[in-house]
Design a protein around this motif. Structure first.
Motif, PDB file in Angstrom:
ATOM      1  N   ILE A  55       0.838  -1.200   0.000  1.00 29.37           N
ATOM      2  CA  ILE A  55       0.000   0.000   0.000  1.00 29.37           C
ATOM      3  C   ILE A  55       0.875   1.253   0.000  1.00 29.37           C
ATOM      4  O   ILE A  55       0.620   2.198  -0.759  1.00 29.37           O
ATOM      5  CB  ILE A  55      -0.961  -0.010   1.206  1.00 29.37           C
ATOM      6  CG1 ILE A  55      -2.004  -1.112   1.033  1.00 29.37           C
ATOM      7  CG2 ILE A  55      -1.630   1.355   1.385  1.00 29.37           C
ATOM      8  CD1 ILE A  55      -2.805  -1.397   2.286  1.00 29.37           C
ATOM      9  N   ALA A  56       1.921   1.260   0.819  1.00 32.95           N
ATOM     10  CA  ALA A  56       2.831   2.408   0.875  1.00 32.95           C
ATOM     11  C   ALA A  56       3.501   2.645  -0.480  1.00 32.95           C
ATOM     12  O   ALA A  56       3.625   3.793  -0.941  1.00 32.95           O
ATOM     13  CB  ALA A  56       3.886   2.194   1.959  1.00 32.95           C
TER      14      ALA A  56
ATOM     15  N   ALA B   1       2.327   1.737  -3.464  1.00 31.52           N
ATOM     16  CA  ALA B   1       1.305   2.201  -4.416  1.00 31.52           C
ATOM     17  C   ALA B   1       0.992   3.683  -4.205  1.00 31.52           C
ATOM     18  O   ALA B   1       0.882   4.450  -5.175  1.00 31.52           O
ATOM     19  CB  ALA B   1       0.037   1.356  -4.276  1.00 31.52           C
ATOM     20  N   VAL B   2       0.865   4.101  -2.955  1.00 28.76           N
ATOM     21  CA  VAL B   2       0.576   5.513  -2.665  1.00 28.76           C
ATOM     22  C   VAL B   2       1.755   6.386  -3.088  1.00 28.76           C
ATOM     23  O   VAL B   2       1.572   7.440  -3.719  1.00 28.76           O
ATOM     24  CB  VAL B   2       0.238   5.706  -1.177  1.00 28.76           C
ATOM     25  CG1 VAL B   2       0.185   7.181  -0.806  1.00 28.76           C
ATOM     26  CG2 VAL B   2      -1.080   5.023  -0.847  1.00 28.76           C
ATOM     27  N   SER B   3       2.975   5.959  -2.773  1.00 28.71           N
ATOM     28  CA  SER B   3       4.153   6.727  -3.157  1.00 28.71           C
ATOM     29  C   SER B   3       4.254   6.853  -4.675  1.00 28.71           C
ATOM     30  O   SER B   3       4.558   7.926  -5.206  1.00 28.71           O
ATOM     31  CB  SER B   3       5.419   6.070  -2.612  1.00 28.71           C
ATOM     32  OG  SER B   3       5.442   6.149  -1.208  1.00 28.71           O
ATOM     33  N   ARG B   4       4.010   5.783  -5.365  1.00 26.02           N
ATOM     34  CA  ARG B   4       4.057   5.811  -6.834  1.00 26.02           C
ATOM     35  C   ARG B   4       3.014   6.757  -7.391  1.00 26.02           C
ATOM     36  O   ARG B   4       3.289   7.559  -8.282  1.00 26.02           O
ATOM     37  CB  ARG B   4       3.856   4.401  -7.367  1.00 26.02           C
ATOM     38  CG  ARG B   4       3.727   4.321  -8.856  1.00 26.02           C
ATOM     39  CD  ARG B   4       4.856   3.594  -9.452  1.00 26.02           C
ATOM     40  NE  ARG B   4       4.596   3.478 -10.885  1.00 26.02           N
ATOM     41  CZ  ARG B   4       5.544   3.554 -11.760  1.00 26.02           C
ATOM     42  NH1 ARG B   4       6.773   3.705 -11.390  1.00 26.02           N
ATOM     43  NH2 ARG B   4       5.267   3.442 -13.023  1.00 26.02           N
ATOM     44  N   THR B   5       1.805   6.678  -6.873  1.00 27.89           N
ATOM     45  CA  THR B   5       0.726   7.567  -7.309  1.00 27.89           C
ATOM     46  C   THR B   5       1.093   9.039  -7.084  1.00 27.89           C
ATOM     47  O   THR B   5       0.796   9.891  -7.922  1.00 27.89           O
ATOM     48  CB  THR B   5      -0.583   7.236  -6.572  1.00 27.89           C
ATOM     49  OG1 THR B   5      -0.938   5.888  -6.880  1.00 27.89           O
ATOM     50  CG2 THR B   5      -1.711   8.173  -6.973  1.00 27.89           C
ATOM     51  N   ASN B   6       1.781   9.311  -5.978  1.00 26.66           N
ATOM     52  CA  ASN B   6       2.182  10.669  -5.632  1.00 26.66           C
ATOM     53  C   ASN B   6       3.525  11.076  -6.234  1.00 26.66           C
ATOM     54  O   ASN B   6       4.033  12.158  -5.925  1.00 26.66           O
ATOM     55  CB  ASN B   6       2.226  10.832  -4.106  1.00 26.66           C
ATOM     56  CG  ASN B   6       0.861  10.791  -3.496  1.00 26.66           C
ATOM     57  OD1 ASN B   6      -0.111  11.215  -4.086  1.00 26.66           O
ATOM     58  ND2 ASN B   6       0.767  10.259  -2.284  1.00 26.66           N
TER      59      ASN B   6
ATOM     60  N   CYS C 166       6.416  10.011  -5.512  1.00 27.13           N
ATOM     61  CA  CYS C 166       7.379  10.129  -4.406  1.00 27.13           C
ATOM     62  C   CYS C 166       8.419   9.040  -4.532  1.00 27.13           C
ATOM     63  O   CYS C 166       8.094   7.876  -4.785  1.00 27.13           O
ATOM     64  CB  CYS C 166       6.629  10.014  -3.080  1.00 27.13           C
ATOM     65  SG  CYS C 166       7.693  10.074  -1.640  1.00 27.13           S
TER      66      CYS C 166
END
Length: 81
Positions: free
Chosen positions: A69-70, A72-77, A79
């Motif tokens: 999850i971390a 996926a969120v980083s990739r989306t952002n 980061c």
């Protein structure tokens, strides 16, 4: 380019010095995500406590699922962390 004031290891004392030493013991270095919070060591400690609770605390998700999850969120952002 943005400029963020940080406290270097050689100028760290008290809580920040302990956080930095623990980071070096754990990872062999101090990552920038820690350095950018160094002027407020209590806030940095709270951030680390929150991270540990989210990643290692009780709950229905495994550590691997939490990491996914971390990522996926980083990739989306966009980061790098």
């Amino acid at each position: 380019m943005a400029w963020i004031r940080i406290v270097d290891l050689e100028h760290a004392d008290g809580l920040l010095a302990r956080i930095y030493r623990a980071a070096i013991a754990r990872a062999g270095k101090i990552f920038n995500v820690l350095r950018i919070q160094s002027v407020q060591p209590r806030v940095l400690q709270a951030s680390l406590d929150l991270y540990r609770e989210l990643m290692f605390g009780p709950g229905p998700l495994s550590r691997a699922q939490r990491e996914m999850i971390a990522v996926a969120v980083s990739r989306t952002n966009h980061c790098v962390y």
